[in-house]
Design a protein around this motif. Structure first.
Motif, PDB file in Angstrom:
ATOM      1  N   MET A 207       0.853  -1.181   0.000  1.00 55.15           N
ATOM      2  CA  MET A 207       0.000   0.000   0.000  1.00 55.15           C
ATOM      3  C   MET A 207       0.898   1.244   0.000  1.00 55.15           C
ATOM      4  N   LYS A 208       0.721   2.089  -0.982  1.00 53.83           N
ATOM      5  CA  LYS A 208       1.618   3.221  -1.196  1.00 53.83           C
ATOM      6  C   LYS A 208       0.997   4.509  -0.661  1.00 53.83           C
ATOM      7  N   ILE A 209       1.810   5.296   0.055  1.00 54.91           N
ATOM      8  CA  ILE A 209       1.363   6.579   0.585  1.00 54.91           C
ATOM      9  C   ILE A 209       1.976   7.688  -0.249  1.00 54.91           C
ATOM     10  N   ASP A 210       1.166   8.657  -0.614  1.00 52.12           N
ATOM     11  CA  ASP A 210       1.637   9.766  -1.432  1.00 52.12           C
ATOM     12  C   ASP A 210       2.606  10.648  -0.642  1.00 52.12           C
ATOM     13  N   PHE A 211       3.564  11.243  -1.352  1.00 48.94           N
ATOM     14  CA  PHE A 211       4.583  12.076  -0.708  1.00 48.94           C
ATOM     15  C   PHE A 211       3.953  13.300  -0.042  1.00 48.94           C
ATOM     16  N   ARG A 212       2.873  13.839  -0.613  1.00 57.42           N
ATOM     17  CA  ARG A 212       2.207  14.992  -0.012  1.00 57.42           C
ATOM     18  C   ARG A 212       1.654  14.660   1.373  1.00 57.42           C
ATOM     19  N   THR A 213       1.126  13.442   1.507  1.00 60.40           N
ATOM     20  CA  THR A 213       0.629  12.991   2.803  1.00 60.40           C
ATOM     21  C   THR A 213       1.779  12.860   3.798  1.00 60.40           C
ATOM     22  N   LYS A 214       2.897  12.330   3.325  1.00 61.37           N
ATOM     23  CA  LYS A 214       4.055  12.146   4.211  1.00 61.37           C
ATOM     24  C   LYS A 214       4.586  13.486   4.716  1.00 61.37           C
ATOM     25  N   ILE A 215       4.662  14.464   3.826  1.00 54.50           N
ATOM     26  CA  ILE A 215       5.154  15.787   4.222  1.00 54.50           C
ATOM     27  C   ILE A 215       4.199  16.435   5.232  1.00 54.50           C
ATOM     28  N   PHE A 216       2.903  16.313   4.980  1.00 47.77           N
ATOM     29  CA  PHE A 216       1.899  16.863   5.892  1.00 47.77           C
ATOM     30  C   PHE A 216       2.040  16.237   7.274  1.00 47.77           C
TER      31      PHE A 216
ATOM     32  N   LEU B  60       1.071   7.048  20.867  1.00 49.63           N
ATOM     33  CA  LEU B  60       0.750   6.765  19.464  1.00 49.63           C
ATOM     34  C   LEU B  60       1.514   7.692  18.532  1.00 49.63           C
ATOM     35  N   ILE B  61       1.599   8.961  18.871  1.00 50.81           N
ATOM     36  CA  ILE B  61       2.339   9.919  18.050  1.00 50.81           C
ATOM     37  C   ILE B  61       3.816   9.555  18.008  1.00 50.81           C
ATOM     38  N   ALA B  62       4.359   9.086  19.144  1.00 46.09           N
ATOM     39  CA  ALA B  62       5.771   8.719  19.213  1.00 46.09           C
ATOM     40  C   ALA B  62       6.091   7.521  18.325  1.00 46.09           C
ATOM     41  N   ILE B  63       5.161   6.561  18.222  1.00 46.92           N
ATOM     42  CA  ILE B  63       5.428   5.360  17.425  1.00 46.92           C
ATOM     43  C   ILE B  63       4.828   5.443  16.018  1.00 46.92           C
ATOM     44  N   PHE B  64       4.144   6.537  15.708  1.00 45.78           N
ATOM     45  CA  PHE B  64       3.435   6.643  14.432  1.00 45.78           C
ATOM     46  C   PHE B  64       4.335   6.455  13.209  1.00 45.78           C
ATOM     47  N   PRO B  65       5.532   7.076  13.169  1.00 46.10           N
ATOM     48  CA  PRO B  65       6.391   6.865  11.990  1.00 46.10           C
ATOM     49  C   PRO B  65       6.757   5.401  11.774  1.00 46.10           C
TER      50      PRO B  65
ATOM     51  N   ALA C 217       5.808   2.357   8.676  1.00 43.80           N
ATOM     52  CA  ALA C 217       6.779   1.485   8.005  1.00 43.80           C
ATOM     53  C   ALA C 217       6.151   0.166   7.571  1.00 43.80           C
ATOM     54  N   LEU C 218       5.010  -0.189   8.183  1.00 47.01           N
ATOM     55  CA  LEU C 218       4.289  -1.405   7.763  1.00 47.01           C
ATOM     56  C   LEU C 218       3.832  -1.307   6.312  1.00 47.01           C
ATOM     57  N   PHE C 219       3.488  -0.091   5.861  1.00 45.39           N
ATOM     58  CA  PHE C 219       3.017   0.086   4.489  1.00 45.39           C
ATOM     59  C   PHE C 219       4.099  -0.298   3.480  1.00 45.39           C
ATOM     60  N   ASP C 220       5.364  -0.055   3.841  1.00 47.57           N
ATOM     61  CA  ASP C 220       6.467  -0.327   2.920  1.00 47.57           C
ATOM     62  C   ASP C 220       7.323  -1.509   3.360  1.00 47.57           C
ATOM     63  N   ARG C 221       6.829  -2.245   4.354  1.00 47.54           N
ATOM     64  CA  ARG C 221       7.514  -3.448   4.843  1.00 47.54           C
ATOM     65  C   ARG C 221       8.946  -3.163   5.284  1.00 47.54           C
TER      66      ARG C 221
ATOM     67  N   TYR D  67      11.395   8.597   7.014  1.00 46.29           N
ATOM     68  CA  TYR D  67      10.502   7.654   6.337  1.00 46.29           C
ATOM     69  C   TYR D  67       9.991   8.230   5.020  1.00 46.29           C
ATOM     70  N   ALA D  68       9.637   9.521   5.042  1.00 46.44           N
ATOM     71  CA  ALA D  68       9.116  10.169   3.829  1.00 46.44           C
ATOM     72  C   ALA D  68      10.140  10.141   2.702  1.00 46.44           C
ATOM     73  N   LEU D  69      11.407  10.320   3.032  1.00 51.68           N
ATOM     74  CA  LEU D  69      12.448  10.399   1.999  1.00 51.68           C
ATOM     75  C   LEU D  69      12.861   9.026   1.486  1.00 51.68           C
ATOM     76  N   VAL D  70      13.057   8.068   2.400  1.00 55.43           N
ATOM     77  CA  VAL D  70      13.586   6.761   1.969  1.00 55.43           C
ATOM     78  C   VAL D  70      12.539   5.908   1.278  1.00 55.43           C
ATOM     79  N   THR D  71      11.259   6.243   1.434  1.00 57.89           N
ATOM     80  CA  THR D  71      10.211   5.426   0.816  1.00 57.89           C
ATOM     81  C   THR D  71       9.587   6.105  -0.407  1.00 57.89           C
ATOM     82  N   THR D  72      10.188   7.200  -0.872  1.00 54.93           N
ATOM     83  CA  THR D  72       9.640   7.932  -2.014  1.00 54.93           C
ATOM     84  C   THR D  72      10.624   7.930  -3.173  1.00 54.93           C
TER      85      THR D  72
END
Length: 231
Positions: A1-10, A34-39, A43-47, A100-105
């Motif tokens: 499941m792919k997340i758009d870069f705009r979402t990651k930046i937001f 939850l906020i602390a572990i959110f990033p 990572a589950l989306f990109d395994r 995460y936003a940079l290495v998965t885009t």
């Protein structure tokens, strides 16, 4: 499941600001965790299993340490523990979200997403060139380390011959850095990236259901954060 870069930046901006400010986590304890572990959950989306496991482990230790601090007297150990907890729970989530936003885009998706949010092309070009540069340097640095390992020049033997290890590591890296800067600039020109022209893209990046769900979550966090600050 792919997340758009705009979402990651937001989410990088939201998580970074809310985590480092800390008032939301103090008011809503479990939401703060939850906020602390959110990033790491993303990572589950990109395994990215390594990022997920390490992040959850470090955060778990920080949460346990935060609980211990309530019952321990002030000393050097508690000062170090308090510093660790602050870095892991407050500072690190924003940085890891950006990482995460940079290495998965992919670079094409990054450029296309920046164009979609109407960022000026004179800003997009240096951003794309900069990220290509750092990625190329990272790959070259890895190859230098592999070559040094084959010749027995590893950090374990640093004190036996420090001058040789530093020379074989940094001299090639400095030479490659200069060449890579030219190559990346030429690559940008070859790809048609210029200020005075439109550029097509093969990227199919777009906002999907998961992006809207994550953005709603981000907006919910912003509303709660504002409410906590006002009240």
């Amino acid at each position: 499941m792919k997340i758009d870069f705009r979402t990651k930046i937001f989410l990088t901006n939201v998580i970074g600001i809310v985590a480092i400010e800390g008032s939301l986590g103090r008011r809503y304890y479990y939401l703060g965790i939850l906020i602390a572990i959110f990033p790491y959950l993303l990572a589950l989306f990109d395994r990215k299993w390594s990022l997920l496991i390490k992040g959850l482990l470090y955060t778990s230790v920080a949460v346990l340490g935060e609980g211990l601090l309530l019952n321990l007297s002030q000393n050097f150990f508690t000062m170090i523990l308090n510093l660790y907890v602050g870095i892991i729970i407050r500072v690190l989530p924003g940085f890891m979200m950006g990482y995460y936003a940079l290495v998965t885009t992919k670079m094409s998706d990054l450029v296309y997403s920046l164009q979609k949010i109407s960022l000026p092309i004179f800003l997009i070009i240096p951003v794309s060139v900069m990220f290509r540069f750092f990625y190329s340097i990272k790959e070259d640095y890895k190859k230098i380390n592999e070559a040094m390992y084959m010749h027995g020049l590893i950090m374990k033997n640093f004190f036996k011959d420090p001058g040789k290890i530093l020379e074989y590591k940094f001299v090639p890296l400095l030479m490659i850095t200069s060449q890579t800067a030219d190559d990346v600039a030429i690559s940008a020109m070859t790809r048609g990236m210029r200020v005075d022209g439109e550029r097509s893209s093969i990227s199919d990046a777009s906002l999907k259901l998961q992006d809207y769900v994550l953005m709603i979550f981000g907006i919910f966090i912003i509303i709660l954060f504002i409410r906590v600050k006002i009240c």
